[in-house]
Write an enzyme that holds these catalytic residues in place. Sequence first.
Site, PDB file in Angstrom:
ATOM      1  N   THR A 151     -10.147 -21.770  62.980  1.00 38.10           N
ATOM      2  CA  THR A 151     -10.988 -20.667  62.509  1.00 38.10           C
ATOM      3  C   THR A 151     -12.422 -20.788  63.027  1.00 38.10           C
ATOM      4  OG1 THR A 151      -9.665 -20.576  60.512  1.00 38.10           O
ATOM      5  CG2 THR A 151     -11.811 -19.535  60.403  1.00 38.10           C
ATOM      6  N   GLY A 190     -11.534 -28.147  57.365  1.00 36.24           N
ATOM      7  CA  GLY A 190     -11.458 -29.231  56.396  1.00 36.24           C
ATOM      8  C   GLY A 190     -11.539 -30.587  57.062  1.00 36.24           C
ATOM      9  N   GLU A 456      -3.529 -19.652  55.671  1.00 34.71           N
ATOM     10  CA  GLU A 456      -2.142 -19.509  56.159  1.00 34.71           C
ATOM     11  C   GLU A 456      -1.717 -18.051  56.116  1.00 34.71           C
ATOM     12  OE1 GLU A 456      -1.604 -21.955  57.606  1.00 34.71           O
ATOM     13  OE2 GLU A 456      -2.667 -23.504  56.488  1.00 34.71           O
TER      14      GLU A 456
END
Lengths: 699, 699
Positions: A151, A190, A456
């Site tokens: 992303t 993350g 997702e």
Amino acid sequence: MSTPQWVRALKPGSPQGSELLEQERSNSNVNVDALSHFLFTKEGIARKQRVLKVLQSEKVFDKSQNYFAGRIDRFETALARAKKLRQLAVRNGWTQDDRLTANELISEPGPYGLHESMFLITLRDQGNAEQHEKFLRPAEEYKYIGCYAQTELGHGSNVRGLETTATWNADDKTFTIHSPTLTASKWWIGSLGRTANHAVVMAQLIVNGKSLGPHPFVIQIRDMKTHEPLENIHVGDIGPKFGYNTMDNGFLLFNNFKVPHISMLARFSSVDPKTNKYSRPSSPSLIYGTLTWVRSTIVMQAGGVLARGVTIATRYCAVRRQFQDRDAPEWEKGENQVLNYTTVQIRLLPLLATTFALHFTGKGMMALYAASQKKMSQDVGKVGAPERGPGPEETHSGSDLLADLHATSCGLKSLASYTAVEGLEVCRRACGGHGYSSFSGIGPWYADYLPTATWEGDNYMLTQQVARYLLKSARSVLKGNEATNDTTAILSNFLSRQDTGAAFDILGNDSELVAAFAWRAAFLTFEALKHRDEQKKPWNSLLVDFYRLSRAHSQYMVVKNFYETLQASPDSSDGLDPETLGLMHKLFRLYALHTLEAEASEFYTSSAVTVRQIQLARTNAVMKLLEELRPHAVRLVDSWGFPDWQLDSSLGRYDGKVYEDMFHRASELNPLNRVTVDPYPDSPTLFKKNEASALKSKL
Amino acid sequence: MSTPQWVRALKPGSPQGSELLEQERSNSNVNVDALSHFLFTKEGIARKQRVLKVLQSEKVFDKSQNYFAGRIDRFETALARAKKLRQLAVRNGWTQDDRLTANELISEPGPYGLHESMFLITLRDQGNAEQHEKFLRPAEEYKYIGCYAQTELGHGSNVRGLETTATWNADDKTFTIHSPTLTASKWWIGSLGRTANHAVVMAQLIVNGKSLGPHPFVIQIRDMKTHEPLENIHVGDIGPKFGYNTMDNGFLLFNNFKVPHISMLARFSSVDPKTNKYSRPSSPSLIYGTLTWVRSTIVMQAGGVLARGVTIATRYCAVRRQFQDRDAPEWEKGENQVLNYTTVQIRLLPLLATTFALHFTGKGMMALYAASQKKMSQDVGKVGAPERGPGPEETHSGSDLLADLHATSCGLKSLASYTAVEGLEVCRRACGGHGYSSFSGIGPWYADYLPTATWEGDNYMLTQQVARYLLKSARSVLKGNEATNDTTAILSNFLSRQDTGAAFDILGNDSELVAAFAWRAAFLTFEALKHRDEQKKPWNSLLVDFYRLSRAHSQYMVVKNFYETLQASPDSSDGLDPETLGLMHKLFRLYALHTLEAEASEFYTSSAVTVRQIQLARTNAVMKLLEELRPHAVRLVDSWGFPDWQLDSSLGRYDGKVYEDMFHRASELNPLNRVTVDPYPDSPTLFKKNEASALKSKL
């Protein structure tokens, strides 16, 4: 702040919470252990007990300051916990299941989270043998600590729109990784913000000036010793979020940063360093398989995620008492348990039914996934199901099983995560004012779970994939092709009975209830097809219809899975006793009828049911089910088997000592009570005494 | 962490957010200023500008660290701000409106919050002249800093269930305040935890062994100099919450604590120290008036609360681009603005319409309140409308105007706060992944607003009051009594036309659309009456129906107020130009039709509309309205006039510089980026470098 002796001597007003919960449990004969075994297997329950014991014996996992600590301290503690978990896993020889169980019990995202999932998985699935040796081995030993950087600041669901480039340099056989704009910055990644020293970076591959789409690269981003960012790399944490603050989601920018040829993960596609030629992916469907699997686990988990909230709210609503029943006789004194009010029951009991519905649906999905894996290994290369975002609409290829799994996983992921998110908030509010306290344990849990509705595959975006699949199936059925799976079967059935009508006996017959859901989904499919193929309406104008269609199809899947699990129970070795099975049937009906009533207008419009049936469903059937299930509510949530340590909730304590625990945390654990304020507007001092500041680094 | 030069040189990918918002604004000719004046008056807008300037010039109001700071630091800053605000109010001679405007702009609850509202109001309204002198004067000068202590650990909505006692001692003319149990602890009390030195405490008055119900007492709880709790008082902060963490909500326990006779607020009821006799309240309705007023302001504010989220989401969805329109021609490159997708429009534009609907309804309520105040002063003593919890069902007395206001305020408070809460979360999710970042500005705002759905009457509890009122009105109409207000008018109308049927022209005629809402509310009222009076169903079994009934009635009120405001506009001095008025009519229709469709089954069942009409409403009318309103979305949110300083949102910036601002906050303001981690599981160090710890007290 010390609690004076006279306060310590106080008890809550009678009856005590512990007495009320004891009473609840004695009023029902649900076999809690048997139901737990049916849900999780004996082995799963034993594992949970074993891992819990290990965790509780380590001081670093003590949860008592979790709700009080600020971001930096929470992150520091989460890092310490992540390290200890790794040490424990090595020392105790934990399996993957053991580690997942430990994460569930700890219930907070940790800084190794993306290393242990997407980083390792991507290296394993997309690296070749040489890359496994060079990257995967040290990563498995935690020498390399990684993340998965896809992303970007300006680009979420649409992977094709990524801006980061990886340009092949034929002269020195390297790639130049570059962020041409600010929006090209990787974002939300993350484990990247502070922890990772490596990243799998998705970048647009450019060879000989030609753009070849996004590809994965393994890139070292921080020094292995100093942990400082390498030159021409800018990396950091993206700041506080609504939840997930124990995780260091990060950003990452490259300034013409060169990496060697081996950095490009080459199992499926590669650049030949001798010829400078690019060779195409041999099987993208294998990659897509991973994401379909991730979605299936989300469906599986959604039931348990929601069950935490339902457990907390149900227990507290059995302990909390407010007002008298206005029809109660004068001599019957005392306040009424909140769980006795129908406005509370109508919120909590259908959610209790939903926890089981999602759990069984998740189980069904996993079985479907296992079957598809077998199938997939048989016909590698035939399938090209589009992953994220709208793909080709008409050219669906590959086996019916895989297509069905892909569509089902998209729709169910959207429905299940949405249902869990909404449901948790309903549970929090059902706890009244105390639901707002962090000590309820629902708010922080909700806040951490929220992003599941976005990642997702955004819950709205995903529904287009379901619609596309259903339209394609409907076209096939209209052409007269034979039904090859459940979806085409329900569409064929609808077509054949369309003129004679439906009139399902939803109140008297459970299989007819399932059939009504199938009918409505089929009706909406053909309606959408008419809009698209006959009326040639723009795709964009149909998105709202597609969203409803996906929801309808997914609700049918849930109802069907719930029903079929119960039908199969008597034949299974860990099957339920008849009494508990009877209760589960009631929960099935409650889920189905409550959903049907909430979506009433689609059921009318499709002529699956009459207005009168809906009215009866609401005023008679649902209200009667609430009454019948009410006495079993506490035992039913007990069967989910959450240890108090996992829930970390004053309101949801197994023993009902709600008020004692609220008070203990507020009066004895709360660091704000260590400061004494100077309250007057004209005095310049703020805190007269500040024991907290000395302690701050420990908060 | 310093941002390298090469990063500073980067711009977001084209087109720039600023260009996109400019384009949006040039594509619409909504007169933003005129609409703002219509909403807030010129005076209100000038006030906002004036106060904003004052606040921005004071360093303590700088917001740049708000999202990063932990609880203790946030509270410390909030206390500093509260003190400064008081100083500014004195220095600048601020009016009440000026102070409210300042609070709105600062947008965080502060430690003086309950002092400045409920403490002062209660002293003023319920104290006698002597008590005004002794308590109110020093409170107005911030020598006494107070709070309002009603809710207890075990007792929320049900005031009659409070456990704290105040026992009259005839011998020494004092009251003994006592907490007999742990659940008697005052709980959730704003400004009590660390700040207040006085409290108005609601306690069960006991005189001569007879319990006389809850009464208010003014009690000093902390030392005026040391600010330490007085002996036999245990007081503190209740700990962290989902939001509202700048406020010190507190707990409070008394151990046989004696207070003098003057402590009992004696305007309406008192104990005569000579005779030891208790005299009854002369007019409880005056007390209830205050809470009805509080509810009216909640309705008024709900529109603005929601408008913040809608403003942020609408602007960001105009800047954010994802995917291409799949029907777009090949040559039309580039991604599509998210606001162009109908799945986004269907979420945001009805909410945009809702902001105006609630604002106008709030205005209508305030007018009704002003009228009732006038009326009330004429017939003091006649009315005894029950406050919280179920009161007497059949014995409603008092003027129709007051009863109507009370019922309306309960139902609308419930609907408006629920709508704002739900809507804010829809806005946050419509922002995709970035909505989860604190920098979106929606999450923290949502979290702080959430308790509004619980306080001043739980949103579920309140609906019983509406139902009780509607049932009573229906009984009156059935008896043949003439209609005396709008509620009885719509019930009479329903009765007279019930047999001939309705068939409202909802798609062609706006007033018919309003009439359809009235019809459905009337239908549900008579249905509920049948269940209660004819079928004698238990009250508890009807709570779900009552909730729906209240919702239906309140939605009718909102639709009616919206419609009437627009009808009156051409005659008003600050009326809207015809073009903007035309758009507002479209927003009215969007709100009404979208609501009607969401509640479709009740509209069918009541025969207010046909199934076909609902289908047309959805597939034609609503979709067409979305298309027509889309170009004006940005200008319409601009008319709410939120300064960037107030929104404190990267995504909602007026200038569209979304990504620049996100990046600035993450890379330059984020204190977590000042720590360097030691990432390896076996190394005992967690942070290699920790610049943050030195700074922590400032975070």
